[in-house]
Design a protein around this motif. Sequence first.
Motif, short mmCIF file in Angstrom:
data_model
loop_
_atom_site.label_atom_id
_atom_site.label_comp_id
_atom_site.label_asym_id
_atom_site.label_seq_id
_atom_site.Cartn_x
_atom_site.Cartn_y
_atom_site.Cartn_z
N VAL A 105 0.85 -1.20 0.00
CA VAL A 105 0.00 0.00 0.00
C VAL A 105 0.88 1.25 0.00
N LEU A 106 1.92 1.22 0.85
CA LEU A 106 2.82 2.38 0.95
C LEU A 106 3.49 2.67 -0.39
N ASN A 107 3.94 1.61 -1.07
CA ASN A 107 4.60 1.79 -2.37
C ASN A 107 3.66 2.41 -3.39
N ILE A 108 2.42 1.91 -3.43
CA ILE A 108 1.44 2.47 -4.39
C ILE A 108 1.18 3.93 -4.04
N PHE A 109 1.04 4.17 -2.74
CA PHE A 109 0.74 5.51 -2.26
C PHE A 109 1.84 6.49 -2.68
N GLN A 110 3.10 6.04 -2.53
CA GLN A 110 4.21 6.95 -2.85
C GLN A 110 4.48 7.05 -4.35
N LYS A 111 4.47 5.88 -5.03
CA LYS A 111 4.87 5.89 -6.45
C LYS A 111 3.73 6.29 -7.38
N VAL A 112 2.53 5.77 -7.10
CA VAL A 112 1.42 6.05 -8.02
C VAL A 112 0.71 7.36 -7.65
N PHE A 113 0.59 7.60 -6.35
CA PHE A 113 -0.17 8.78 -5.92
C PHE A 113 0.69 9.92 -5.40
N ALA A 114 1.99 9.79 -5.54
CA ALA A 114 2.93 10.83 -5.13
C ALA A 114 2.73 11.28 -3.68
N GLY A 115 2.36 10.31 -2.80
CA GLY A 115 2.28 10.60 -1.37
C GLY A 115 1.05 11.35 -0.92
N ARG A 116 0.07 11.50 -1.81
CA ARG A 116 -1.16 12.20 -1.42
C ARG A 116 -2.37 11.30 -1.64
N PRO A 117 -3.34 11.28 -0.70
CA PRO A 117 -4.52 10.44 -0.94
C PRO A 117 -5.17 10.82 -2.27
N PRO A 118 -5.40 9.83 -3.15
CA PRO A 118 -5.92 10.14 -4.49
C PRO A 118 -7.38 10.57 -4.46
N GLU A 119 -7.79 11.26 -5.50
CA GLU A 119 -9.20 11.63 -5.62
C GLU A 119 -9.87 10.67 -6.59
N GLY A 120 -11.19 10.70 -6.65
CA GLY A 120 -11.92 9.84 -7.58
C GLY A 120 -11.91 8.40 -7.13
N PRO A 121 -12.05 7.48 -8.10
CA PRO A 121 -12.24 6.07 -7.72
C PRO A 121 -10.97 5.37 -7.24
N ALA A 122 -9.80 6.00 -7.37
CA ALA A 122 -8.56 5.29 -7.04
C ALA A 122 -8.48 4.89 -5.57
N LEU A 123 -9.01 5.75 -4.68
CA LEU A 123 -8.92 5.43 -3.24
C LEU A 123 -9.80 4.21 -2.89
#
Length: 343
Positions: free
Chosen positions: A227-245
């Motif tokens: 989860v941490l890796n996705i959060f940092q690499k895909v979402f650049a460390g910010r909770p995503p908006e839309g359906p990704a979360l």
Amino acid sequence: MNNLPDNLILGLESSCDETAAAVVSRGRVLSSVIRSQIDLHGPYGGVVPEVASRAHLEAISLVTEEALCQAGLKKNQLDGLAVTQGPGLVGALLVALNFAKGAALALDKPLVGVNHVKAHALAAFMAPKDETPPEPLYPLAALVVSGGHTNLYRIDGPLEFTLWGRTRDDAAGEAFDKTAKLLGLGYPGGRAIEELARSGDPEAFKFSRPMLGQGFDFSFSGLKTQVLNIFQKVFAGRPPEGPALPDLAASFQAAVCDVLAGKLSAFAEAICARSVVLSGGVAANQAVRKAVAQALGSRPLFLPPPAWCADNGAMIAHLGAYQLNAGERLPLAAEALARWPLN
Ligand code: KG4
Ligand code: ZN
């Protein structure tokens, strides 16, 4: 449950962030009072041990009085007392333990110390006061999934537990809580992840199924790292908006479900279990309940109602009744056990 003890037992619990008291007789819950500390710990993102101990101290006698009052009993009508001796936070455990010792001494009633995790396993075999408790078929395969433990037991009787598997790192509930914290969903996070996952796609992100098909131990810390890796690499460390979360919550939850359901059904098969029980805080999760039920097929599955999956005093009284009946007694010098020795 077979040979249900015919006694009126007060159960007391303060191992983590719930102060609880209940009266149980013959597996029937006559009263159950739970004072949660979630509001106190929420701002810190987790349980603060000193805050927990102090809140338990303030609540323990009030919840006890209320449990007796709701059951319509006076304290001298009790046949005995049961208290969580461990595992848990030592400072928290000590509150109910010392209170119970004092009450048992003053009332001249017997007292037993109960293992909190084992008590979770038997919570499925209690019933509301005017119903008949369900009876397990032994051997019983039990999975307790809570914030502190993920334990697989073979149970051959109310006091015959053998530990077959446990987590090697984080407990399942801990993985939910840490994931929720990372995603900014607050504490405790299990229920928040479940809510969010309802509108998510469980296949949107690829998570591994740690240790599935490899024995009966568990490991959940890797999922949290994913989860941490996705959060940092895909979402650049910010909770995503839309359906990704929701997609991330659903994908994480699906991985936990597959591991819990796969391990429990393989274990039930391995010990030729005649019935199965799933319990502990994470067992309140509807997706987990469904996954386990599906994996077990026709094997009888017992699930406590969600309110009895979480920490409560009734489950302590219920297991304690068997211990009292077997002649166990807690010495006054007995200590709180942060960790309960294996088996
Ligand atoms: O059994 P419990 O109340 O306390 C312990 O003995 O630890 O379990 C608490 C754990 C927490 O980690 C919480 O996030 C998790 O159970 N939990 C859930 C759900 N409700 C509580 N996890 C997933 N989905 C839920 N609906
Ligand atoms: Zn618990």
